[in-house]
Design an enzyme around this catalytic site. Structure first.
Site, PDB file in Angstrom:
ATOM      1  N   THR A   1    -102.043  -7.915   2.888  1.00 31.11           N
ATOM      2  CA  THR A   1    -103.119  -6.992   2.552  1.00 31.11           C
ATOM      3  C   THR A   1    -103.964  -7.607   1.454  1.00 31.11           C
ATOM      4  O   THR A   1    -103.489  -8.473   0.716  1.00 31.11           O
ATOM      5  CB  THR A   1    -102.550  -5.640   2.066  1.00 31.11           C
ATOM      6  OG1 THR A   1    -103.614  -4.760   1.738  1.00 31.11           O
ATOM      7  CG2 THR A   1    -101.660  -5.807   0.837  1.00 31.11           C
ATOM      8  N   SER A   2    -105.201  -7.164   1.338  1.00 34.05           N
ATOM      9  CA  SER A   2    -105.999  -7.613   0.198  1.00 34.05           C
ATOM     10  C   SER A   2    -106.062  -6.497  -0.841  1.00 34.05           C
ATOM     11  O   SER A   2    -106.783  -6.588  -1.828  1.00 34.05           O
ATOM     12  CB  SER A   2    -107.406  -8.035   0.660  1.00 34.05           C
ATOM     13  OG  SER A   2    -107.740  -7.455   1.882  1.00 34.05           O
TER      14      SER A   2
ATOM     15  N   LYS B   1    -101.709  -1.402  -2.764  1.00 27.15           N
ATOM     16  CA  LYS B   1    -100.617  -1.297  -1.779  1.00 27.15           C
ATOM     17  C   LYS B   1     -99.385  -2.058  -2.247  1.00 27.15           C
ATOM     18  O   LYS B   1     -98.253  -1.620  -2.043  1.00 27.15           O
ATOM     19  CB  LYS B   1    -101.058  -1.892  -0.431  1.00 27.15           C
ATOM     20  CG  LYS B   1    -101.715  -0.904   0.502  1.00 27.15           C
ATOM     21  CD  LYS B   1    -101.848  -1.539   1.882  1.00 27.15           C
ATOM     22  CE  LYS B   1    -102.566  -0.659   2.857  1.00 27.15           C
ATOM     23  NZ  LYS B   1    -102.782  -1.311   4.154  1.00 27.15           N
TER      24      LYS B   1
ATOM     25  N   ASP C   1    -100.642  -1.722   9.345  1.00 31.66           N
ATOM     26  CA  ASP C   1    -101.967  -1.252   9.724  1.00 31.66           C
ATOM     27  C   ASP C   1    -101.823   0.224  10.053  1.00 31.66           C
ATOM     28  O   ASP C   1    -100.921   0.615  10.802  1.00 31.66           O
ATOM     29  CB  ASP C   1    -102.519  -2.022  10.919  1.00 31.66           C
ATOM     30  CG  ASP C   1    -104.010  -1.775  11.065  1.00 31.66           C
ATOM     31  OD1 ASP C   1    -104.758  -2.131  10.145  1.00 31.66           O
ATOM     32  OD2 ASP C   1    -104.429  -1.188  12.086  1.00 31.66           O
TER      33      ASP C   1
ATOM     34  N   TYR D   1    -107.463  10.349   4.028  1.00 30.31           N
ATOM     35  CA  TYR D   1    -107.599  11.637   4.708  1.00 30.31           C
ATOM     36  C   TYR D   1    -106.540  12.659   4.283  1.00 30.31           C
ATOM     37  O   TYR D   1    -106.449  13.732   4.863  1.00 30.31           O
ATOM     38  CB  TYR D   1    -107.517  11.427   6.225  1.00 30.31           C
ATOM     39  CG  TYR D   1    -108.591  10.498   6.765  1.00 30.31           C
ATOM     40  CD1 TYR D   1    -109.843  10.996   7.138  1.00 30.31           C
ATOM     41  CD2 TYR D   1    -108.374   9.128   6.887  1.00 30.31           C
ATOM     42  CE1 TYR D   1    -110.832  10.145   7.631  1.00 30.31           C
ATOM     43  CE2 TYR D   1    -109.351   8.270   7.367  1.00 30.31           C
ATOM     44  CZ  TYR D   1    -110.572   8.787   7.739  1.00 30.31           C
ATOM     45  OH  TYR D   1    -111.547   7.951   8.208  1.00 30.31           O
ATOM     46  N   ASP D   2    -105.739  12.327   3.273  1.00 36.57           N
ATOM     47  CA  ASP D   2    -104.651  13.212   2.859  1.00 36.57           C
ATOM     48  C   ASP D   2    -105.069  14.675   2.624  1.00 36.57           C
ATOM     49  O   ASP D   2    -104.343  15.591   3.018  1.00 36.57           O
ATOM     50  CB  ASP D   2    -103.951  12.667   1.603  1.00 36.57           C
ATOM     51  CG  ASP D   2    -103.043  11.489   1.915  1.00 36.57           C
ATOM     52  OD1 ASP D   2    -102.722  11.297   3.104  1.00 36.57           O
ATOM     53  OD2 ASP D   2    -102.645  10.774   0.982  1.00 36.57           O
TER      54      ASP D   2
ATOM     55  N   HIS E   1     -95.901   8.377   7.557  1.00 33.11           N
ATOM     56  CA  HIS E   1     -95.872   7.303   8.544  1.00 33.11           C
ATOM     57  C   HIS E   1     -95.452   5.984   7.896  1.00 33.11           C
ATOM     58  O   HIS E   1     -94.613   5.259   8.398  1.00 33.11           O
ATOM     59  CB  HIS E   1     -97.260   7.195   9.180  1.00 33.11           C
ATOM     60  CG  HIS E   1     -98.396   7.202   8.169  1.00 33.11           C
ATOM     61  ND1 HIS E   1     -98.470   8.106   7.149  1.00 33.11           N
ATOM     62  CD2 HIS E   1     -99.481   6.388   8.012  1.00 33.11           C
ATOM     63  CE1 HIS E   1     -99.543   7.873   6.420  1.00 33.11           C
ATOM     64  NE2 HIS E   1    -100.169   6.830   6.921  1.00 33.11           N
TER      65      HIS E   1
HETATM   66  P1  ITT Z   1    -105.670  -3.693   4.344  1.00 35.31           P
HETATM   67  O1  ITT Z   1    -106.104  -3.794   5.781  1.00 35.31           O
HETATM   68  O2  ITT Z   1    -106.209  -4.813   3.491  1.00 35.31           O
HETATM   69  O3  ITT Z   1    -104.186  -3.553   4.189  1.00 35.31           O
HETATM   70  P2  ITT Z   1    -106.833  -1.011   4.415  1.00 35.31           P
HETATM   71  O4  ITT Z   1    -107.172  -0.031   3.321  1.00 35.31           O
HETATM   72  O5  ITT Z   1    -107.908  -1.326   5.425  1.00 35.31           O
HETATM   73  O6  ITT Z   1    -106.270  -2.330   3.700  1.00 35.31           O
HETATM   74  P3  ITT Z   1    -105.269   0.193   6.555  1.00 35.31           P
HETATM   75  O7  ITT Z   1    -106.014  -0.552   7.599  1.00 35.31           O
HETATM   76  O8  ITT Z   1    -103.789   0.255   6.699  1.00 35.31           O
HETATM   77  O9  ITT Z   1    -105.532  -0.466   5.118  1.00 35.31           O
HETATM   78  O10 ITT Z   1    -105.767   1.707   6.375  1.00 35.31           O
HETATM   79  C1  ITT Z   1    -106.727   2.286   7.186  1.00 35.31           C
HETATM   80  C2  ITT Z   1    -107.251   3.606   6.684  1.00 35.31           C
HETATM   81  O11 ITT Z   1    -106.468   4.680   7.243  1.00 35.31           O
HETATM   82  C3  ITT Z   1    -107.227   3.850   5.176  1.00 35.31           C
HETATM   83  O12 ITT Z   1    -108.334   3.294   4.526  1.00 35.31           O
HETATM   84  C4  ITT Z   1    -107.267   5.397   5.140  1.00 35.31           C
HETATM   85  O13 ITT Z   1    -108.574   5.874   5.314  1.00 35.31           O
HETATM   86  C5  ITT Z   1    -106.425   5.775   6.373  1.00 35.31           C
HETATM   87  N1  ITT Z   1    -105.028   6.014   5.953  1.00 35.31           N
HETATM   88  C6  ITT Z   1    -103.979   5.186   6.168  1.00 35.31           C
HETATM   89  N2  ITT Z   1    -102.866   5.687   5.622  1.00 35.31           N
HETATM   90  C7  ITT Z   1    -103.216   6.847   5.030  1.00 35.31           C
HETATM   91  C8  ITT Z   1    -102.525   7.813   4.269  1.00 35.31           C
HETATM   92  O14 ITT Z   1    -101.236   7.681   3.967  1.00 35.31           O
HETATM   93  N3  ITT Z   1    -103.195   8.868   3.815  1.00 35.31           N
HETATM   94  C9  ITT Z   1    -104.493   9.024   4.071  1.00 35.31           C
HETATM   95  N4  ITT Z   1    -105.238   8.147   4.751  1.00 35.31           N
HETATM   96  C10 ITT Z   1    -104.608   7.059   5.237  1.00 35.31           C
END
Ligand code: ITT
Length: 189
Positions: free
Chosen positions: A7-8, A12, A66, A147-148, A173
Site C-alpha cells: 500500500t502507499s 494502513k 484491496d 463509507y463507515d 471485512h
Molecule cells: P491502497 O490501494 O494504496 O492500499 P486505498 O485507500 O485505495 O489504498 P483500498 O483500495 O483498499 O485502499 O480502499 C478502497 C476504498 O474503499 C477506500 O478508500 C474507502 O472509500 C472504501 N473502504 C474500504 N474499506 C473501508 C472501511 O473499512 N470503511 C469504510 N470505507 C472503506
C-alpha cells in the site's frame, strides 16, 4: 518476520501493526517507487496486482489488501471504484446517498481481498473477508473512515462509524481477512 504491506497508505501500516502487537510480525511500507496499476476487474485481481508489484520491488513476504463497498441495488457499485467514486470522502458518501434516494433495497457489504505472497513470489494464501450490512439514509458516527458513517452493520444497531476501533477490527471485512492470514502464518512456525 517482516512483511511488506502493498500500500502507499502509511495509515494502513500503522493500523495493521496495532493488530499484530505481541506477535513476531512487523508490517513495513514498500519502496517509494511502489505504484501499481490497479486495472483488475475484481478486488481479488487488484489485490494480486498490488501484491505482485510490491514483491517485484522487495522480494520479501508481501501482504496486499484491496477493499470497497458493494451495494446490491446499485449493481455492486461503488465496488472496486470505491476510492474514486467522487473527489472527497464526504462527496463519495453524498453520491451514494443521492443515488439511493428512492431505492427500497438497502442491502450492502464491505469486501476485502487479501493476498499473501512468499519470498519466492508465490501466492501463499488469499482470502476474501466480507461484512454484511445496509445503507442508511443519513450518516451517523465519527469513527473509522470512508463509507463507515452510512453503513449499518447487520446484527448491530450501529453504523461502522459508531462502533469502537476494537469492535470494528473484530467484525470488519479487513479484520476477518487479517485473522485468516494470521492463522495461516501461525501454521508456518
Ligand atoms: P491502497 O490501494 O494504496 O492500499 P486505498 O485507500 O485505495 O489504498 P483500498 O483500495 O483498499 O485502499 O480502499 C478502497 C476504498 O474503499 C477506500 O478508500 C474507502 O472509500 C472504501 N473502504 C474500504 N474499506 C473501508 C472501511 O473499512 N470503511 C469504510 N470505507 C472503506
Amino acid at each position: 518476520m517482516k512483511i511488506v504491506l502493498a500500500t502507499s497508505n502509511s495509515h494502513k501500516v500503522k493500523e495493521i501493526n496495532l493488530l499484530v502487537e505481541g506477535l513476531d510480525i512487523e508490517f513495513v511500507l514498500p519502496p517509494d517507487d511502489f505504484d501499481p496499476v490497479e486495472d483488475g476487474k475484481t478486488f481479488e485481481e487488484n489485490s494480486l496486482i498490488k501484491a505482485r508489484e510490491a514483491w517485484k520491488l522487495s522480494r520479501n513476504w508481501v501482504l496486499a489488501d484491496d477493499s470497497g463497498l458493494c451495494i446490491d441495488s446499485l449493481n455492486g457499485a461503488p465496488g472496486i471504484h470505491s476510492a474514486r467514486y467522487a473527489d472527497t470522502p464526504q462527496a463519495r458518501i453524498d453520491r451514494v446517498l443521492t443515488e439511493m434516494k428512492s431505492l427500497k433495497n438497502r442491502t450492502a457489504r464491505f469486501k476485502c481481498a487479501m493476498t499473501l505472497i512468499n519470498p519466492d513470489g508465490e501466492v501463499a494464501f488469499s482470502y476474501l473477508g466480507v461484512c454484511e450490512g445496509s445503507i442508511i439514509t443519513e450518516q451517523r458516527g465519527v469513527n473509522g473512515f470512508g463509507y463507515d458513517p452510512i453503513f449499518l452493520v447487520d446484527g448491530l444497531n450501529q453504523t461502522m462509524a459508531e462502533v469502537s476501533e476494537e469492535m470494528k477490527n473484530k467484525i470488519s471485512h479487513r479484520g476477518k481477512a487479517l485473522k485468516k492470514v494470521l492463522e495461516y502464518l501461525a501454521t508456518l512456525q
